[in-house]
Design a protein around this motif. Structure first.
Motif, PDB file in Angstrom:
ATOM      1  N   ILE A 398     -29.804  59.090 -48.292  1.00  0.00           N
ATOM      2  CA  ILE A 398     -29.812  59.762 -49.596  1.00  0.00           C
ATOM      3  C   ILE A 398     -28.448  60.389 -49.877  1.00  0.00           C
ATOM      4  N   GLN A 399     -27.865  61.001 -48.840  1.00  0.00           N
ATOM      5  CA  GLN A 399     -26.549  61.621 -49.023  1.00  0.00           C
ATOM      6  C   GLN A 399     -25.504  60.573 -49.412  1.00  0.00           C
ATOM      7  N   ILE A 400     -25.634  59.377 -48.880  1.00  0.00           N
ATOM      8  CA  ILE A 400     -24.723  58.290 -49.274  1.00  0.00           C
ATOM      9  C   ILE A 400     -24.939  57.929 -50.738  1.00  0.00           C
ATOM     10  N   GLN A 401     -26.211  57.873 -51.156  1.00  0.00           N
ATOM     11  CA  GLN A 401     -26.499  57.595 -52.564  1.00  0.00           C
ATOM     12  C   GLN A 401     -25.897  58.654 -53.482  1.00  0.00           C
ATOM     13  N   LEU A 402     -25.892  59.900 -53.013  1.00  0.00           N
ATOM     14  CA  LEU A 402     -25.329  60.992 -53.800  1.00  0.00           C
ATOM     15  C   LEU A 402     -23.817  61.121 -53.614  1.00  0.00           C
ATOM     16  N   LYS A 403     -23.251  60.174 -52.867  1.00  0.00           N
ATOM     17  CA  LYS A 403     -21.803  60.149 -52.604  1.00  0.00           C
ATOM     18  C   LYS A 403     -21.358  61.383 -51.821  1.00  0.00           C
ATOM     19  N   GLN A 404     -22.260  61.893 -50.992  1.00  0.00           N
ATOM     20  CA  GLN A 404     -21.931  63.009 -50.110  1.00  0.00           C
ATOM     21  C   GLN A 404     -21.600  62.429 -48.730  1.00  0.00           C
ATOM     22  N   ARG A 405     -20.452  61.775 -48.632  1.00  0.00           N
ATOM     23  CA  ARG A 405     -20.148  60.989 -47.436  1.00  0.00           C
ATOM     24  C   ARG A 405     -19.935  61.873 -46.203  1.00  0.00           C
ATOM     25  N   SER A 406     -19.296  63.003 -46.384  1.00  0.00           N
ATOM     26  CA  SER A 406     -19.065  63.860 -45.219  1.00  0.00           C
ATOM     27  C   SER A 406     -20.385  64.424 -44.682  1.00  0.00           C
ATOM     28  N   GLN A 407     -21.266  64.788 -45.626  1.00  0.00           N
ATOM     29  CA  GLN A 407     -22.574  65.291 -45.181  1.00  0.00           C
ATOM     30  C   GLN A 407     -23.381  64.191 -44.495  1.00  0.00           C
ATOM     31  N   ALA A 408     -23.305  62.982 -45.027  1.00  0.00           N
ATOM     32  CA  ALA A 408     -24.018  61.866 -44.408  1.00  0.00           C
ATOM     33  C   ALA A 408     -23.498  61.607 -42.997  1.00  0.00           C
ATOM     34  N   LEU A 409     -22.192  61.683 -42.829  1.00  0.00           N
ATOM     35  CA  LEU A 409     -21.600  61.476 -41.515  1.00  0.00           C
ATOM     36  C   LEU A 409     -22.043  62.572 -40.554  1.00  0.00           C
ATOM     37  N   SER A 410     -22.107  63.798 -41.072  1.00  0.00           N
ATOM     38  CA  SER A 410     -22.575  64.913 -40.242  1.00  0.00           C
ATOM     39  C   SER A 410     -24.021  64.692 -39.793  1.00  0.00           C
ATOM     40  N   SER A 411     -24.858  64.208 -40.706  1.00  0.00           N
ATOM     41  CA  SER A 411     -26.260  63.937 -40.353  1.00  0.00           C
ATOM     42  C   SER A 411     -26.352  62.887 -39.258  1.00  0.00           C
ATOM     43  N   LEU A 412     -25.528  61.855 -39.371  1.00  0.00           N
ATOM     44  CA  LEU A 412     -25.558  60.786 -38.370  1.00  0.00           C
ATOM     45  C   LEU A 412     -25.029  61.279 -37.024  1.00  0.00           C
ATOM     46  N   HIS A 413     -24.041  62.162 -37.043  1.00  0.00           N
ATOM     47  CA  HIS A 413     -23.549  62.753 -35.786  1.00  0.00           C
ATOM     48  C   HIS A 413     -24.651  63.587 -35.135  1.00  0.00           C
ATOM     49  N   THR A 414     -25.380  64.314 -35.971  1.00  0.00           N
ATOM     50  CA  THR A 414     -26.499  65.109 -35.458  1.00  0.00           C
ATOM     51  C   THR A 414     -27.529  64.228 -34.784  1.00  0.00           C
ATOM     52  N   LEU A 415     -27.850  63.126 -35.423  1.00  0.00           N
ATOM     53  CA  LEU A 415     -28.822  62.185 -34.862  1.00  0.00           C
ATOM     54  C   LEU A 415     -28.332  61.656 -33.518  1.00  0.00           C
ATOM     55  N   ALA A 416     -27.033  61.356 -33.435  1.00  0.00           N
ATOM     56  CA  ALA A 416     -26.469  60.848 -32.177  1.00  0.00           C
ATOM     57  C   ALA A 416     -26.525  61.913 -31.081  1.00  0.00           C
ATOM     58  N   ASP A 417     -26.260  63.171 -31.459  1.00  0.00           N
ATOM     59  CA  ASP A 417     -26.325  64.257 -30.469  1.00  0.00           C
ATOM     60  C   ASP A 417     -27.722  64.392 -29.886  1.00  0.00           C
ATOM     61  N   PHE A 418     -28.731  64.312 -30.766  1.00  0.00           N
ATOM     62  CA  PHE A 418     -30.106  64.382 -30.281  1.00  0.00           C
ATOM     63  C   PHE A 418     -30.412  63.216 -29.351  1.00  0.00           C
ATOM     64  N   ALA A 419     -29.876  62.080 -29.663  1.00  0.00           N
ATOM     65  CA  ALA A 419     -30.126  60.893 -28.853  1.00  0.00           C
ATOM     66  C   ALA A 419     -29.552  61.039 -27.454  1.00  0.00           C
ATOM     67  N   ARG A 420     -28.433  61.747 -27.355  1.00  0.00           N
ATOM     68  CA  ARG A 420     -27.777  61.876 -26.051  1.00  0.00           C
ATOM     69  C   ARG A 420     -28.365  62.985 -25.191  1.00  0.00           C
ATOM     70  N   SER A 421     -28.793  64.089 -25.819  1.00  0.00           N
ATOM     71  CA  SER A 421     -29.143  65.284 -25.041  1.00  0.00           C
ATOM     72  C   SER A 421     -30.462  65.176 -24.306  1.00  0.00           C
ATOM     73  N   GLN A 422     -31.523  64.768 -24.985  1.00  0.00           N
ATOM     74  CA  GLN A 422     -32.849  64.612 -24.373  1.00  0.00           C
ATOM     75  C   GLN A 422     -33.227  65.819 -23.525  1.00  0.00           C
ATOM     76  N   GLN A 423     -33.194  66.995 -24.105  1.00  0.00           N
ATOM     77  CA  GLN A 423     -33.471  68.214 -23.341  1.00  0.00           C
ATOM     78  C   GLN A 423     -34.895  68.721 -23.497  1.00  0.00           C
ATOM     79  N   ILE A 424     -35.673  68.141 -24.356  1.00  0.00           N
ATOM     80  CA  ILE A 424     -37.046  68.612 -24.530  1.00  0.00           C
ATOM     81  C   ILE A 424     -38.006  67.466 -24.308  1.00  0.00           C
ATOM     82  N   SER A 425     -39.226  67.821 -23.901  1.00  0.00           N
ATOM     83  CA  SER A 425     -40.267  66.821 -23.738  1.00  0.00           C
ATOM     84  C   SER A 425     -40.752  66.372 -25.103  1.00  0.00           C
ATOM     85  N   LEU A 426     -41.069  65.116 -25.190  1.00  0.00           N
ATOM     86  CA  LEU A 426     -41.512  64.555 -26.454  1.00  0.00           C
ATOM     87  C   LEU A 426     -43.011  64.324 -26.432  1.00  0.00           C
ATOM     88  N   ALA A 427     -43.602  64.448 -27.596  1.00  0.00           N
ATOM     89  CA  ALA A 427     -45.008  64.069 -27.732  1.00  0.00           C
ATOM     90  C   ALA A 427     -45.120  62.583 -27.462  1.00  0.00           C
TER      91      ALA A 427
END
Length: 868
Positions: A398-427
């Motif tokens: 959605i951020q890309i659609q709104l031309k908010q490229r920096s925010q979109a990149l930040s969201s994707l970095h956040t997703l990558a950080d979660f992917a790497r950390s794995q510090q909590i148990s998942l349902a």
């Protein structure tokens, strides 16, 4: 129509690493004596791998174990870590020296890598496993599933064909059914049909066979046959396995949709959602409904409006506080409390995600910004949801659609950080995602409006356990201040029989006065040898007193002895001892009218005796215990007023305070605080107990800070005094109460509970109660996993000394812990563990066993849980 086959295969991949039953490792001698290890095995059996990890880690710290024992512990620890979705920790464990030449090391490395999402590395380690391994069948199935997930279908098929040749019937059945699914999905219907015909006709297998045959009809475009076959399952009384139930439900909807019965397909799934709001089927059901909803989405679309209702996103139910997290993310307002909302939290979360997704497709002014808001709200209220990662990805789009490229990149970095950390148990359902959500702050939405406070508490819930407090040993101190050596040496020099008898009775009476354990034997011996001795009456009174006050208590003998004494023949001193002992016997039997009558007789006969003040006090105590609180308070207050310098004054103030407390009126409660304060100020032996009782009153009347300050003055964590247990509990209760305003107080309360629990000689009722109170505090801190561990220690009897000579049991606090643990597991959606614990609690044969057995059955029915 291939989606139904993918559903079956994806389910196998989802559950492969979490609860595939591994083979039992080779038995190692001496493991049965390692208590933490046995508790870890039990936690695994109860589907609580996170708790098993803690117990195996504790077992590994034990000094002096053999290498084989340490290797066995780490072997189980690895299994628990993999099942608890702790692959990073599992790989660290596998690097231990004990695993260097372990024959199954490659299998567990592969399992851990697979849990990390490193499928290709996992495959390479599965392929290194010795073909003679006890895990050979599991490895073959796992390897095939990973290859299937990576699109290596030919290699996967080859391994499934290999597994079909296994002599293990379960492996053979799993491989046959999965391969049949693959053939159905690939359109190789003849091969699928041939495989399906090889499935045995036994009860569970026959049901599976019928499901596959219905799928075959669906993929063969024989839709009416498929509808009839799938529908037949729901007409049967016998319940299907959850996975088969899901396939049948989705298959029926797919068949209806393919045959043109669009309305029936949608209504069937919608009705299922309404009736089964916590079902694990909901995710694939929503996927279909979203796919079948006509595009473009309109604001008045029936499904969009239904999503809005399920998600509780009506405009009237929300208030935009405008609190921002970054450039464009707005914190969601308070959702409707569960008590006022009939929609289950699980359904509400899924509906909220799809409501946000559909909002982004509306194409109306502001719809994209509204969708960003809804995705942000979804993540805050459902931080552990399996769609969490998808919502971040959708936000970036959605951020890309709104031309908010920096925010979109930040969201994707956040997703990558979660992917790497794995510090909590998942349902469990979150394992369908990339296995990446970790380190996220969790928040309990229903604790809003104090959202910031709940957020801060949730950050603590993922911390490690608080460091263990210093252990304190609580022992019973026996006061034996007598040295009989000199006395016994002198007695041995006496040759005169009469004088020897006199010394014997004096010694026996002195021992009785000292409450010495030899006193009863000495008095009995004297009475047997000298039944007519003038001092025999003194011996009877003293022995009666001991039987009423010294363990083991013997109220029948005590009463018989005191009744054998004729009070009319007694001198004043003897009558004083007689009255005191008769009162003690009545007290022992809780015969308060007799106790009051005994004291009144004495006070009328000897009103000026120095003991009259004591007996008046005892009368006040008897009135208090007889429930005559007002009379007791007045009498005890009068005694204290008339005898300000008497050592009994503090006792009078104490019991007057107790009477005022039990009287319970606001004025009486205030008076009790003042009376207890007088005892405290007197610095008497009752001062500490008075402080305890005063603290109870202060807590009752919401003067929490005063109670805390008072208790802190006398709390001694390293003391062995029994009163410290009560002081500690009250102090922790006060801290817990203040935690609502100052969350840091919760941690202090938990530290006190840990100090108290460090004493391994606690009576079981106290231990269970403290575990319960500690668990309550941890729940207030949103540390649900730690709270569960605390309750589980009671359920699993881990707080009972295994060396204790007798089996102990306590029910009140045991059931309190059981109720809370099962409720937490339901909140965590770990329904299989909830069922296991309900059955475990029922198995103890307590007064509520039947209700817990029913609870287990209800959970099985509600969540479609059946053993494989």
């Amino acid at each position: 129509m291939r989606t139904i086959a993918r559903l079956f295969i994806s389910f196998q991949l989802l559950t492969l690493f979490s609860w595939a039953a591994p083979n039992t490792p080779t038995s190692v001698e001496g493991m049965e004596s390692i208590v933490p290890y046995q508790r870890g095995v039990q936690a695994l059996a109860d589907h609580l791998p996170e708790l098993a990890v803690e117990r195996f880690a504790e077992a590994y710290k034990i000094k002096g174990l053999a290498d084989a024992q340490n290797r066995e512990i780490l072997y189980r620890l690895t299994e628990a870590q993999v099942r608890a979705n702790q692959p990073d920790q599992a790989l660290v464990t596998l690097n231990s020296k004990f695993f260097k030449d372990h024959p199954e090391r490659e299998f567990w490395i592969a399992q851990a890598l697979a849990a990390q999402g490193n499928y290709r590395e996992a495959i390479s380690h599965f392929q290194k496993l010795d073909p003679k391994s006890i895990y050979s069948n599991d490895a073959t199935l796992s390897l095939a599933s990973l290859q299937l997930a990576l699109g290596e279908r030919d290699a996967a098929i080859a391994n499934y064909l290999k597994a079909i040749d296994s002599e293990d019937p379960i492996t053979k059945l799993k491989a046959t059914t999965t391969l049949a699914e693959i053939y159905i999905e690939d359109g190789q219907l003849d091969k699928a049909k041939t495989l399906i015909q090889t499935i045995p006709e036994e009860s569970k297998s026959s049901v599976l066979k019928l499901v596959l045959e219905a799928q075959l009809s669906l993929n063969s475009k024989q839709y009416q046959d498929a509808i009839a076959q799938f529908s037949a399952f729901f007409a049967e009384d016998e319940k299907l396995h959850p996975r088969l139930y899901q396939i049948a439900l989705i298959g029926l909807a797919d068949a209806r949709m393919a045959s043109g019965q669009t309305q029936e397909a949608i209504l069937g799934l919608t009705s299922f959602i309404e009736e089964h709001q916590d079902s694990p089927i909901l995710l694939p059901v929503f996927e279909r409904l979203a796919q079948w909803t006509p595009r473009p989405i309109q604001p008045d679309s029936p499904f969009y409006q239904q999503l809005k209702k399920w998600a509780d996103r009506d405009a009237d139910s929300t208030i935009d506080f405008g609190l921002r997290l970054g450039a464009d993310s707005i914190v969601t307002p308070l959702p409707t409390p569960a008590s006022l909302n009939a929609t289950s939290p699980y359904l509400k979360a899924i509906a909220h995600y799809y409501y946000a997704k559909f909002t982004s497709e509306l194409g109306t002014p502001g719809s994209l910004n509204q969708a960003l808001f809804e995705f942000s709200a979804f993540r805050l209220t459902s931080p552990l949801h399996p769609l969490f990662g998808a919502s971040i990805f959708d936000t970036a789009k959605i951020q890309i659609q709104l031309k908010q490229r920096s925010q979109a990149l930040s969201s994707l970095h956040t997703l990558a950080d979660f992917a790497r950390s794995q510090q909590i148990s998942l349902a469990p359902e979150a394992k369908s995602q990339a296995g990446f959500i970790a380190g996220l702050l969790s928040v309990e939405a229903e604790n809003y409006p104090d959202a910031i406070k709940a957020f801060e508490l949730a950050t603590q819930s993922n911390n490690k356990y608080l460091a263990d407090a210093a252990k304190i040993n609580l022992g019973l101190a026996a006061l034996r201040g007598s040295n009989l050596a000199v006395f016994d040496a002198q007695q041995k020099k006496i040759t005169d029989k009469e004088l020897a008898n006199q010394l014997s009775i004096e010694r026996a009476l002195w021992l009785a006065h000292q409450k010495h354990p030899q006193a009863r034997e000495a008095l009995n011996t004297f009475l047997l040898r000298n039944p007519q001795n003038p001092r025999a009456v003194d011996a009877r009174i003293a022995l009666a007193s001991l039987c009423a006050t010294q363990a083991p208590l013997d109220p029948l003998l005590s009463k018989a002895l005191i009744d054998s004494v004729d009070p009319s023949t007694l001198k004043e001193t003897q009558f004083t001892d007689f009255t005191r002992t008769r009162y003690l016997v009545a007290e022992l039997q809780q015969d308060w009218p007799t106790a009051i009558e005994t004291l009144d007789t004495y006070l009328q006969k000897f009103p000026n005796n120095p003991s009259s003040t004591e007996f008046n006090m005892r009368k006040g105590l008897a009135l208090y215990r007889n429930g005559e609180h007002n009379k007791a308070r007045q009498l005890l207050g009068k005694i204290a007023l008339e005898n300000p310098d008497s050592p009994l004054t503090t006792f009078c103030h104490y019991y007057a305070g107790m009477a005022a407390r039990l009287e319970g009126t606001p004025q009486a409660l205030k008076e009790s605080v003042d009376l207890f304060q007088k005892v405290i100020d007197a610095k008497s032996p009752l001062s500490t107990e008075a402080r305890i009782q005063q603290a109870r009153v202060l807590l009752d009347i919401n003067r929490t800070e005063e109670a805390k300050v008072s208790l802190n003055k006398v709390y001694q964590p390293k003391s062995n005094a029994p009163q410290q247990r009560e002081i500690g509990i009250l102090l922790a209760s006060a801290l817990h109460t203040q935690g609502a305003e100052d969350p840091g107080q919760y941690a202090k309360a938990v530290a006190i509970y840990d100090q108290l629990l460090a004493n391994k000689t606690l009576p079981l009722s106290w231990s269970n109660q403290i575990h319960y109170m500690k668990g309550q505090t941890l729940e207030s801190m949103d540390q649900d996993q730690q709270a569960l561990d605390t309750y589980y220690q009671v359920i699993n009897r881990e707080n009972i000394d295994p060396e204790a000579p007798e089996t102990q049991q306590e029910w009140k606090w045991f059931y309190q812990c059981s109720f809370k643990a099962i409720a937490l597991l339901e909140k965590m959606q770990n329904y299989r563990a909830a069922v296991a614990l309900s059955k475990k609690v029922a198995s103890y044969g307590g007064p509520e066993s039947e209700s817990y057995q029913k609870r287990a059955r209800a959970l099985e029915m509600q969540h479609m849980i059946w053993e494989e």
